[in-house]
Design an enzyme around this catalytic site. Structure first.
Site, PDB file in Angstrom:
ATOM      1  N   TYR A 182       4.308  -3.142  -9.848  1.00 46.24           N
ATOM      2  CA  TYR A 182       4.547  -4.595  -9.813  1.00 46.24           C
ATOM      3  C   TYR A 182       3.947  -5.267 -11.061  1.00 46.24           C
ATOM      4  O   TYR A 182       3.516  -4.584 -11.987  1.00 46.24           O
ATOM      5  CB  TYR A 182       4.030  -5.168  -8.486  1.00 46.24           C
ATOM      6  CG  TYR A 182       4.779  -4.558  -7.311  1.00 46.24           C
ATOM      7  CD1 TYR A 182       6.138  -4.822  -7.135  1.00 46.24           C
ATOM      8  CD2 TYR A 182       4.168  -3.662  -6.457  1.00 46.24           C
ATOM      9  CE1 TYR A 182       6.854  -4.228  -6.094  1.00 46.24           C
ATOM     10  CE2 TYR A 182       4.881  -3.060  -5.418  1.00 46.24           C
ATOM     11  CZ  TYR A 182       6.226  -3.343  -5.243  1.00 46.24           C
ATOM     12  OH  TYR A 182       6.931  -2.752  -4.235  1.00 46.24           O
ATOM     13  N   ARG A 229      -6.442  -3.028  -6.405  1.00 52.13           N
ATOM     14  CA  ARG A 229      -5.777  -1.771  -6.045  1.00 52.13           C
ATOM     15  C   ARG A 229      -5.026  -1.239  -7.257  1.00 52.13           C
ATOM     16  O   ARG A 229      -4.273  -1.982  -7.909  1.00 52.13           O
ATOM     17  CB  ARG A 229      -4.814  -1.970  -4.880  1.00 52.13           C
ATOM     18  CG  ARG A 229      -4.411  -0.635  -4.224  1.00 52.13           C
ATOM     19  CD  ARG A 229      -3.741  -0.884  -2.884  1.00 52.13           C
ATOM     20  NE  ARG A 229      -3.730   0.304  -2.042  1.00 52.13           N
ATOM     21  CZ  ARG A 229      -2.649   0.768  -1.425  1.00 52.13           C
ATOM     22  NH1 ARG A 229      -1.489   0.153  -1.541  1.00 52.13           N
ATOM     23  NH2 ARG A 229      -2.712   1.834  -0.655  1.00 52.13           N
ATOM     24  N   ARG A 319       0.122   4.571   6.602  1.00 53.93           N
ATOM     25  CA  ARG A 319       1.161   4.946   7.556  1.00 53.93           C
ATOM     26  C   ARG A 319       0.622   5.230   8.956  1.00 53.93           C
ATOM     27  O   ARG A 319       1.233   4.840   9.959  1.00 53.93           O
ATOM     28  CB  ARG A 319       1.909   6.162   7.009  1.00 53.93           C
ATOM     29  CG  ARG A 319       3.089   6.517   7.847  1.00 53.93           C
ATOM     30  CD  ARG A 319       3.960   7.561   7.184  1.00 53.93           C
ATOM     31  NE  ARG A 319       5.074   7.840   8.078  1.00 53.93           N
ATOM     32  CZ  ARG A 319       6.036   8.689   7.817  1.00 53.93           C
ATOM     33  NH1 ARG A 319       6.040   9.350   6.674  1.00 53.93           N
ATOM     34  NH2 ARG A 319       7.002   8.884   8.683  1.00 53.93           N
TER      35      ARG A 319
END
Ligand code: 8OZ
Length: 361
Positions: A182, A229, A319
């Protein structure tokens, strides 16, 4: 009790986390349609997962320009702030801590999501060969335009506004999303950044925007409540760098000098192999005196080993939290984990979101 080391409390700045388990940010595309504001269902989803030592709430766009997918939440309107306040209240009532992940997608967007149907923005006008999904289904990302140098202070102001809003909404801290291809990652890595101004070229220049944004976040939150991050070798979203080790070694030295609270590192390919590209993650860990959160494909045994050997301070699970709202308790009891249904990862309602039960013990 299994995996003892995971259940030692941890002092993160001035917060005491009840265990070493972090819920990683997970994009679930269930904000209120139209307003991008979080709602009661989102609050219930996070509340169910309050057993984590820390939750990093899903990637949240800092502006409409920063949005790249349908139905992701924002943090730039008062309605969105009010929606997020429901989430933070639910978390705090359940004894949890929650940070917000601040997100600008850069070139990973589509004109239908952009203000006035304009082109997405990027360091350079290079289109990624990936799809996003918009309200009508999957679509190629649109061709981006390169940001003018004069526009960059405006982007930094959008991060400032988002951080102020996050503080108003009751978040304990913020995590800067500089991973997964991003905007900030596009500036960092030379596969997408071909600029000739102060934000491109040398490693120092490519890290400039990320550092400027972090300095800005530290004007709103105490620096120990600011994290970042990173995904140094992930090829997600068609992004790579010709020589990531010196780039990230340099960035992490700067993070250490800023004394921000934590660095959250996706080790290897996002949702993929951990060792596809040679990279020395231990070197990043050593260069940073703050907290190191490890992520990517850890199971309970690997996580407990990483904590007990000092390779990480905290381990983020993504997840596994989808189908196991009480994941920490399951790990503690070595109980079996439920499987998630991929069909309900993105978009929809309660099904596959708040519908996964906790264990009945
Ligand atoms: C999955 C789908 C859309 C976005 C990331 C924010 O990879 C995401 C994301 C994940 O960081």
């Amino acid at each position: 009790m299994a995996y003892d080391s995971l259940f030692q409390p941890y002092v993160l700045g001035d917060l005491t986390l009840k265990n070493r388990i972090v819920m990683a940010p997970l994009t679930r595309n269930r904000a209120t349609h139209g307003t991008a504001a979080p709602n009661d269902l989102n609050a219930e989803y996070y509340r169910q997962r309050a057993g984590a030592g820390l939750i990093v709430a899903e990637a949240t766009q800092i502006s409409q320009q920063g949005q790249g997918y349908a139905w992701t939440p924002g943090i730039y309107t008062s309605e969105q702030v009010d929606g997020w306040r429901k989430v933070t209240k639910a978390m705090h009532a359940a004894g949890g801590h929650i940070y917000l992940q601040l997100w600008h997608v850069g070139r990973i967007s589509h004109t239908s999501l952009q203000p006035n149907g304009g082109a997405p923005v990027a360091p350079s006008a290079i289109q990624a060969k990936v799809k996003t999904f918009i309200e009508t289904g999957f679509a190629d990302v649109s061709a981006p335009r390169a940001l003018e140098s004069e526009e960059i202070p405006g982007i930094v102001r959008n991060y400032l506004n988002a951080a102020e809003n996050a503080e108003r909404a009751g978040f304990d801290g913020v995590e800067l999303h500089a991973a997964n291809g991003y905007l900030l990652d596009q500036f960092l890595r030379n596969g997408a950044n071909k600029r000739h101004d102060a934000y491109g070229g040398s490693i120092d220049n490519r890290t400039r925007l990320t550092i400027e944004v972090l300095l800005t976040l530290c004007r709103v939150f105490p620096k120990e409540r600011v994290g970042i991050r990173l995904s140094p070798v992930s090829n997600l979203n068609d992004l790579e760098d010709s020589d990531p080790q010196p780039l990230f070694d340099h960035l992490v030295r700067e993070l250490d000098a800023l004394k921000i609270g934590y660095m959250h590192v996706i080790e290897g390919e996002t949702q993929g192999p951990r060792d596809a590209t040679a990279f020395d993650f231990a070197r990043l860990r050593k260069a940073f005196k703050g907290t190191y959160i490890a992520n990517n494909g850890y199971d309970g045994a690997m996580a407990a080993d990483a904590i007990s050997t000092g390779k990480a301070d905290l381990v983020a699970f993504g997840r596994a939290f989808i189908a196991n709202p009480d994941l920490p308790e399951r790990l503690r009891q070595s109980a079996p984990l439920a499987r998630d249904n991929k069909e309900t990862w993105y978009g929809g309602g309660a099904e596959g979101y708040t519908s996964y039960p906790a264990m009945t013990s």
